[in-house]
Design a protein around this motif. Structure first.
Motif, PDB file in Angstrom:
ATOM      1  N   VAL A 285       0.837  -1.201   0.000  1.00 48.14           N
ATOM      2  CA  VAL A 285       0.000   0.000   0.000  1.00 48.14           C
ATOM      3  C   VAL A 285       0.873   1.251   0.000  1.00 48.14           C
ATOM      4  CG1 VAL A 285      -1.661   1.347   1.339  1.00 48.14           C
ATOM      5  CG2 VAL A 285      -1.965  -1.126   1.089  1.00 48.14           C
ATOM      6  N   VAL A 286       1.872   1.274   0.885  1.00 49.29           N
ATOM      7  CA  VAL A 286       2.733   2.460   1.000  1.00 49.29           C
ATOM      8  C   VAL A 286       3.543   2.667  -0.283  1.00 49.29           C
ATOM      9  CG1 VAL A 286       4.749   3.406   2.199  1.00 49.29           C
ATOM     10  CG2 VAL A 286       2.859   2.430   3.504  1.00 49.29           C
ATOM     11  N   LEU A 287       4.134   1.596  -0.815  1.00 43.59           N
ATOM     12  CA  LEU A 287       4.930   1.733  -2.039  1.00 43.59           C
ATOM     13  C   LEU A 287       4.065   2.168  -3.220  1.00 43.59           C
ATOM     14  CD1 LEU A 287       7.344  -1.346  -1.818  1.00 43.59           C
ATOM     15  CD2 LEU A 287       7.918   1.069  -1.559  1.00 43.59           C
ATOM     16  N   GLY A 288       2.853   1.631  -3.318  1.00 36.22           N
ATOM     17  CA  GLY A 288       1.964   2.021  -4.400  1.00 36.22           C
ATOM     18  C   GLY A 288       1.578   3.490  -4.322  1.00 36.22           C
ATOM     19  N   LYS A 289       1.243   3.948  -3.124  1.00 32.95           N
ATOM     20  CA  LYS A 289       0.897   5.360  -2.968  1.00 32.95           C
ATOM     21  C   LYS A 289       2.111   6.258  -3.211  1.00 32.95           C
ATOM     22  CE  LYS A 289      -3.149   4.953  -0.011  1.00 32.95           C
ATOM     23  NZ  LYS A 289      -3.999   5.768  -0.910  1.00 32.95           N
ATOM     24  N   PHE A 290       3.273   5.811  -2.769  1.00 38.57           N
ATOM     25  CA  PHE A 290       4.491   6.581  -3.025  1.00 38.57           C
ATOM     26  C   PHE A 290       4.742   6.702  -4.522  1.00 38.57           C
ATOM     27  CE2 PHE A 290       8.983   6.048  -4.202  1.00 38.57           C
ATOM     28  CZ  PHE A 290       9.505   7.259  -3.752  1.00 38.57           C
ATOM     29  N   LEU A 291       4.643   5.593  -5.237  1.00 41.86           N
ATOM     30  CA  LEU A 291       4.918   5.613  -6.673  1.00 41.86           C
ATOM     31  C   LEU A 291       3.908   6.483  -7.417  1.00 41.86           C
ATOM     32  CD1 LEU A 291       6.733   4.515  -8.898  1.00 41.86           C
ATOM     33  CD2 LEU A 291       5.214   2.528  -9.076  1.00 41.86           C
ATOM     34  N   GLY A 292       2.625   6.397  -7.033  1.00 40.06           N
ATOM     35  CA  GLY A 292       1.604   7.210  -7.681  1.00 40.06           C
ATOM     36  C   GLY A 292       1.837   8.694  -7.469  1.00 40.06           C
ATOM     37  N   ALA A 293       2.149   9.083  -6.223  1.00 40.71           N
ATOM     38  CA  ALA A 293       2.402  10.495  -5.929  1.00 40.71           C
ATOM     39  C   ALA A 293       3.665  10.983  -6.628  1.00 40.71           C
ATOM     40  CB  ALA A 293       2.518  10.694  -4.415  1.00 40.71           C
TER      41      ALA A 293
ATOM     42  N   ALA B 241       8.247  10.693   0.409  1.00 42.19           N
ATOM     43  CA  ALA B 241       8.310   9.684   1.478  1.00 42.19           C
ATOM     44  C   ALA B 241       8.045  10.324   2.830  1.00 42.19           C
ATOM     45  CB  ALA B 241       9.678   9.004   1.466  1.00 42.19           C
ATOM     46  N   ILE B 242       8.584  11.519   3.057  1.00 44.36           N
ATOM     47  CA  ILE B 242       8.322  12.242   4.310  1.00 44.36           C
ATOM     48  C   ILE B 242       6.834  12.574   4.423  1.00 44.36           C
ATOM     49  CG2 ILE B 242       8.757  14.403   5.543  1.00 44.36           C
ATOM     50  CD1 ILE B 242      11.582  14.358   4.363  1.00 44.36           C
ATOM     51  N   GLY B 243       6.241  13.060   3.312  1.00 38.91           N
ATOM     52  CA  GLY B 243       4.825  13.407   3.331  1.00 38.91           C
ATOM     53  C   GLY B 243       3.933  12.210   3.582  1.00 38.91           C
ATOM     54  N   ILE B 244       4.249  11.060   2.991  1.00 42.34           N
ATOM     55  CA  ILE B 244       3.445   9.852   3.211  1.00 42.34           C
ATOM     56  C   ILE B 244       3.592   9.371   4.646  1.00 42.34           C
ATOM     57  CG2 ILE B 244       3.289   7.411   2.595  1.00 42.34           C
ATOM     58  CD1 ILE B 244       3.814   8.185  -0.281  1.00 42.34           C
ATOM     59  N   CYS B 245       4.800   9.473   5.194  1.00 46.65           N
ATOM     60  CA  CYS B 245       5.004   9.092   6.591  1.00 46.65           C
ATOM     61  C   CYS B 245       4.150   9.967   7.508  1.00 46.65           C
ATOM     62  CB  CYS B 245       6.478   9.223   6.952  1.00 46.65           C
ATOM     63  SG  CYS B 245       6.865   8.831   8.664  1.00 46.65           S
ATOM     64  N   ALA B 246       4.146  11.292   7.253  1.00 43.32           N
ATOM     65  CA  ALA B 246       3.322  12.195   8.069  1.00 43.32           C
ATOM     66  C   ALA B 246       1.849  11.875   7.902  1.00 43.32           C
ATOM     67  CB  ALA B 246       3.603  13.643   7.667  1.00 43.32           C
ATOM     68  N   SER B 247       1.441  11.521   6.684  1.00 40.50           N
ATOM     69  CA  SER B 247       0.043  11.206   6.435  1.00 40.50           C
ATOM     70  C   SER B 247      -0.372   9.886   7.073  1.00 40.50           C
ATOM     71  CB  SER B 247      -0.207  11.150   4.925  1.00 40.50           C
ATOM     72  OG  SER B 247      -1.552  10.914   4.623  1.00 40.50           O
ATOM     73  N   ALA B 248       0.603   8.985   7.263  1.00 38.52           N
ATOM     74  CA  ALA B 248       0.286   7.661   7.807  1.00 38.52           C
ATOM     75  C   ALA B 248       0.065   7.674   9.308  1.00 38.52           C
ATOM     76  CB  ALA B 248       1.403   6.676   7.463  1.00 38.52           C
ATOM     77  N   ILE B 249       0.543   8.713  10.000  1.00 34.67           N
ATOM     78  CA  ILE B 249       0.437   8.713  11.459  1.00 34.67           C
ATOM     79  C   ILE B 249      -0.729   9.561  11.953  1.00 34.67           C
ATOM     80  CG2 ILE B 249       2.892   8.285  11.743  1.00 34.67           C
ATOM     81  CD1 ILE B 249       3.324  11.185  12.320  1.00 34.67           C
TER      82      ILE B 249
ATOM     83  N   LEU C 262       8.955   3.902   8.048  1.00 35.17           N
ATOM     84  CA  LEU C 262       8.189   4.449   9.167  1.00 35.17           C
ATOM     85  C   LEU C 262       6.704   4.495   8.841  1.00 35.17           C
ATOM     86  CD1 LEU C 262      10.535   7.384  10.276  1.00 35.17           C
ATOM     87  CD2 LEU C 262      10.234   5.164  11.383  1.00 35.17           C
ATOM     88  N   ALA C 263       6.378   4.787   7.578  1.00 40.02           N
ATOM     89  CA  ALA C 263       4.972   4.782   7.180  1.00 40.02           C
ATOM     90  C   ALA C 263       4.384   3.378   7.250  1.00 40.02           C
ATOM     91  CB  ALA C 263       4.841   5.341   5.758  1.00 40.02           C
ATOM     92  N   VAL C 264       5.163   2.381   6.801  1.00 32.88           N
ATOM     93  CA  VAL C 264       4.702   0.993   6.893  1.00 32.88           C
ATOM     94  C   VAL C 264       4.494   0.604   8.351  1.00 32.88           C
ATOM     95  CG1 VAL C 264       5.358  -1.407   6.489  1.00 32.88           C
ATOM     96  CG2 VAL C 264       5.761   0.314   4.717  1.00 32.88           C
TER      97      VAL C 264
END
Length: 767
Positions: A97-105, A150-158, A231-233
Motif C-alpha cells: 500500500v505504502v509503495l503504491g501510494k508513493f509511486l503514484g504520488a 516519502a516524508i509526506g506519506i510518513c506524516a500522512s500515515a500517522i 516508518l509509514a509501513v
C-alpha cells in the motif's frame, strides 16, 4: 516478488488516477509551475546566463510546501473515510500500500515537473548550455521529490487529519533544508555542524545539481527515502497489532535499529567514493593533461594539506571537493605525489610547520554566549619539490584548484621555463597594463619586455623568445619593426597579436581610426584587420550608466559577447569571451591555415570608424554587413587542406613561411577591468600562449570554466516566445487538462457503472 510488483502498480495507478480526478491537484501544479517559472525567468533574463540554476536553487523551498500538500491526503484521507481498513483487508500488505501510494504520488509530481521542460529545452536550443548539467539537475530534482514524498506519506500515515499531515510533512522537510544553511551552521559547534551538513538536503542536492551524480548523494536520498517509507509501513502495521504484544515490540525495535543505521550510514558516508560526471566538458573529472603531467613525474612531490577541525560552514562545503581532488591527483601520479594531512591546532610543532610553509590562519565568526566570537582556523596546502615550494595559504574555492596544483607541479618540475616577451614602444601596452594576465602566466613563463622603439639594437630572436606579445600599438610601428616581427615569424617564432584599430577622443564619444603598421605584414599572411567596429545587438554585455541619482543597466552592442568559432585548443572548453570596441578580421575562406576562434551571432554587424559610440545612442551600421563577424583567428602555416594539395592556394599556403600566431582584433579585452567580470577572457589568452608555445597539457585544465555560457537570442520575438510559452502556455495546458478530467468524472463513473452492470447481466444470462 512479481505478485508484489503487480499489486504495487495497481495501487499506484489508482493513486495517480485519483490525483488527476481532483481539482486540488491541478491547483497545486499550476501554482507550483507559475511561481517557480516566473521567478526563474526574472533571474535568467537579468543574469543573461544559460543555466537552470535559478529554478533549481529555488526548488527546495518550493517543494517544502508543494510536496507535503500533494502527499497529505495519501493515507490520512483513507483513514478519515475509513477505506484504509477495506484496503488492508484486500490481498495486500502495508508495504504494498505504502509503495503504491508513493509511486503514484511521485509520478504525479514528475508529470508536474514536465511543465518545466519547455524552459529547459528552449535554453538548450538557443544557447550552448550543458545538456549533461541539465540532465543531472532533473535527476537531482527526482531524488529530492522522492525523499520529500516519502516524508509526506510518513506524516500522512500517522494521522487521519490532512492539515496535521501537511504541517508535520512541511516542518520535517523545512528542517532538513534549514540545517544546511550558513544561518544555522554558524551557531553550531564544528562536530554538530558537520553532522547537520551531512544530513541536510541542500548539500546533497546542490552537488547533484551542478552535474555530478555522486554515490554519497545517491546513498543519502535512497536511505532517507527508504527510512520514511519504512516508518509509514510501521505506522500502518501498528494499527493491527496489540500494543502489548511481542510482534508490536519487535516492530518498534526493528524500526529504531534501521533508523539508527540510516543515521550512522549518512554520517559516515563521506568515506564512500565514486561519482559520475555528467558535465559536457568533464568539469569534475581529472583532465588528461593532469594525468599526463602527474604520470611523467620522475621524483617525489610532497603535498601537505593543513586543515583545522573547527572550520566554518563555507569551508566545509568545499572540503569534500578538495579531498576528492587530492585523492584523484595522488592516484594519477603512480605514487610520485606524496600526500599527508596536518592539523595545526594539534600542537606547537604542527602550527610551526604551517607557519614555516606560509600557511596562515583565517579568522571567522561563530556565535557563542549569544554574541559573535572570532575564531581561527587553517585550510591551505603546500607543495614541495627539492628546494622549491608552492603554497596556497587559504583554499577559498575548489573550481580552479586542479589547475593551480597541476600548473604549480609542472612549473616546479620543469627543467627550463619558456620565455614570453612583450614588445613595447609605439604606444603598445606593457605587462603592467595586463596585470591579471601577467600573473596568470608568470608561474610558468619568464615574462620580459623588449622596447622596439628606443632600442635600435633590439632584435626578436626566436632562440631567446618563445612567444612574442604585441599588445595594441597606438602608433604605427616603423617598417623596420614590422620587418623584424616578420623575420621572427619566418624563423619559426610564435606571436600573440592584439590589433587595436580604434582610439577614443575623451572630448567626444567618437571612435577614431588607428593604424598599427602591421596591416601589410598580416595581409601577406592571409589575415586582414579592417578599421570598422563590430557590434552584436543579440549578444551584448550590460553596461552601467549613471542617470542622475540612479544607475541604469543597458545592453551595449559594441561590447559583444562572442561565441565559439571552429573548435580549437584555445577555445575548446570555453563558452564565451567578452570583447570591447573590436575590429573584424577577414581572410580567404578556403585558407586552411586560418581557424576562426570567436565570432558574433548571425545578428552581428559593423559600424564605420568615426561613428558615435556613446552607450544609449543609436549606432550606425554599414549596409549589407549583417551576419557573422570574427574577432580572433589562429594561423598555423603547417596546416593545409589535403583535398586541395594540387591547387595554387594550397601551394601558396604550403610555401608561406613562419610559425604559428594568433590575431585578435581587440586590445581592451585583457585589461583588468574586463578580465575581472569575464574570467574566460583570461583563460583564452593564457590558452593562446600555451598553444603558441606548443605546450598544451594545461589548456584542458585551465579551460574548465564552470561559468554558464551567455544566454543569447537571435531576436526579441524568440526571447518573448520562450518566456510566455512557459509562463502562460504550460499552466494553461494543465488548466485545460484539469477542466476536462474533472468535468468528465461523472460521465466516466457512469460509463464504468454501465459496463459493470452489463457485465453482470451477461454473466447472469450465461448462467
Amino acid at each position: 516478488m512479481k505478485s508484489m510488483m503487480k499489486q504495487v502498480l495497481l495501487i499506484a495507478r489508482r493513486e495517480l488516477r485519483s490525483f488527476f480526478d481532483q481539482p486540488t491537484a491541478y491547483v497545486l501544479a499550476v501554482a507550483f509551475l507559475g511561481l517557480g517559472l516566473y521567478l526563474s525567468f526574472r533571474s535568467l533574463y537579468s543574469m543573461q546566463r544559460a543555466t537552470l540554476r535559478p529554478f533549481f536553487d529555488l526548488l527546495p523551498w518550493l517543494l517544502v510546501v508543494f510536496i507535503p500538500a500533494v502527499a497529505m491526503r495519501t493515507v490520512a484521507e483513507e483513514r478519515r473515510s475509513r477505506t484504509l481498513e477495506w484496503l488492508i483487508a484486500q490481498p495486500l500488505n502495508e508495504a504494498e500500500v505504502v509503495l503504491g501510494k508513493f509511486l503514484g504520488a511521485w509520478v504525479f509530481v514528475l508529470i508536474t515537473f514536465a511543465g518545466t521542460l519547455p524552459m529547459a529545452l528552449g535554453i538548450l536550443f538557443v544557447s550552448e548550455a550543458d545538456a549533461g548539467i541539465v540532465f543531472a539537475q532533473y535527476v537531482g530534482a527526482a531524488l529530492l521529490t522522492a525523499q520529500m514524498i516519502a516524508i509526506g506519506i510518513c506524516a500522512s500515515a500517522i494521522t487521519r487529519n490532512q492539515i496535521t499531515a501537511f504541517i508535520l510533512g512541511a516542518f520535517t522537510c523545512f528542517v532538513l533544508v534549514l540545517i544546511g544553511l550558513p544561518l544555522v551552521q554558524i551557531e553550531l559547534p564544528r562536530l554538530i555542524g558537520g553532522w547537520m551538513l551531512q544530513l541536510s538536503v541542500m548539500s546533497h542536492f546542490e552537488n547533484v545539481a551542478r552535474g555530478v551524480i555522486d554515490l554519497r548523494d545517491l546513498l543519502y536520498f535512497a536511505s532517507t527515502c527508504g527510512l520514511f517509507l519504512l516508518l509509514a509501513v510501521a505506522a500502518l502495521g501498528r494499527d493491527r497489532l496489540s500494543h502489548g504484544g511481542e510482534a508490536f515490540r519487535r516492530l518498534r525495535i526493528g524500526t529504531a535499529v534501521i533508523a539508527v543505521g540510516v543515521l550512522v550510514l549518512n554520517l559516515l558516508g563521506g568515506n564512500v567514493r565514486g561519482r559520475l560526471d555528467l558535465t559536457g566538458d568533464r568539469l569534475f573529472t581529472l583532465s588528461d593533461g593532469s594525468r599526463e603531467i602527474l604520470g611523467g613525474l620522475d621524483d617525489i612531490v610532497n603535498l601537505t594539506l593543513f586543515m583545522s577541525d573547527d572550520l566554518p560552514q563555507a569551508f566545509q562545503v568545499i572540503e569534500r571537493d578538495v579531498r576528492d581532488l587530492v585523492a584523484d591527483l595522488e592516484g594519477a601520479s603512480d605514487g610520485m605525489l606524496s600526500v599527508r594531512e596536518v592539523n595545526p591546532d594539534d600542537g606547537d610543532e604542527e602550527e610551526e610547520e604551517a607557519s614555516s610553509m606560509g600557511i596562515m590562519p583565517t579568522e571567522f565568526n561563530v556565535i557563542g554566549d549569544d554574541e559573535f566570537q572570532v575564531k581561527r582556523g587553517y585550510f591551505g596546502l603546500a607543495l614541495t619539490y627539492a628546494d622549491e615550494q608552492e603554497t596556497i595559504p587559504v583554499i577559498d574555492r575548489a573550481d580552479d584548484l586542479e589547475f593551480r596544483l597541476v600548473s604549480a607541479i609542472a612549473s616546479m618540475t620543469a627543467e627550463e621555463r619558456p620565455r614570453l616577451a612583450f614588445m613595447t614602444g609605439f604606444g603598445a601596452k606593457e605587462p603592467f597594463h595586463y596585470r591579471a594576465f601577467r600573473e596568470s602566466v608568470a608561474d610558468r613563463y619568464d615574462v620580459s619586455s623588449v622596447n622596439m622603439e628606443t632600442d635600435s639594437a633590439a632584435t626578436l630572436d626566436n632562440d631567446s623568445i618563445d612567444v612574442l606579445v604585441v599588445a595594441a600599438p597606438e602608433m604605427p610601428v616603423t617598417p623596420e619593426v614590422a620587418d623584424a616581427i616578420d623575420r621572427y615569424l619566418n624563423a619559426g617564432g610564435a606571436a600573440l597579436l592584439l590589433i587595436e584599430r580604434h582610439a577614443f577622443n575623451p572630448q567626444s564619444p567618437m571612435a577614431m581610426p588607428v593604424t598599427s603598421g602591421l596591416e601589410n605584414m598580416l595581409a601577406a599572411r592571409g589575415v586582414k584587420a579592417t578599421g570598422e567596429l563590430v557590434l552584436d545587438p543579440a549578444s551584448a554585455a550590460q553596461v552601467q550608466l549613471q542617470q542622475g541619482i540612479f544607475r541604469v543597466y543597458r545592453r551595449y552592442a559594441l561590447w559583444p559577447i562572442a561565441v565559439r568559432g571552429d573548435t580549437h585548443a584555445t577555445n575548446r572548453d570555453l563558452n564565451n569571451v567578452n570583447f570591447a570596441w573590436a575590429s573584424p578580421l577577414t581572410w580567404q575562406e578556403d585558407d586552411a591555415t586560418v581557424t576562426p576562434l570567436w565570432n558574433t551571432t548571425e545578428s552581428g554587424s559593423v559600424s564605420p570608424a568615426g561613428s558615435p559610440v556613446q552607450p544609449g545612442m543609436e549606432l550606425a551600421t554599414s549596409q549589407g554587413a549583417s551576419g557573422v563577424h570574427t574577432f580572433a583567428v589562429a594561423v598555423d602555416p603547417s596546416l593545409t587542406d589535403p583535398a586541395d594539395e594540387e591547387s595554387e592556394d594550397a601551394e601558396a599556403e604550403a610555401d608561406r613561411p613562419g610559425g604559428r600566431f594568433i590575431v585578435v582584433g581587440d586590445g581592451d579585452f585583457l585589461e583588468d577591468g574586463f578580465v575581472q567580470p569575464n574570467p574566460q577572457n583570461l583563460a583564452f589568452a593564457a590558452n593562446a600562449v600555451d598553444w603558441l608555445a606548443q605546450d598544451e597539457a594545461l589548456i584542458g585544465i585551465r579551460s574548465k570554466d564552470r561559468t554558464p555560457p551567455a544566454l543569447v537570442f537571435e531576436s526579441d520575438s524568440s526571447r518573448s516566445a520562450l518566456k510566455w510559452t512557459s509562463l502562460l502556455g504550460v499552466p494553461a495546458l494543465f488548466i485545460l487538462l484539469g477542466f476536462a478530467r474533472v468535468t468528465g468524472r461523472a460521465r466516466r463513473a457512469e460509463r464504468r457503472w454501465r459496463e459493470g452492470d452489463a457485465g453482470g447481466d451477461k454473466e447472469t444470462g450465461d448462467e
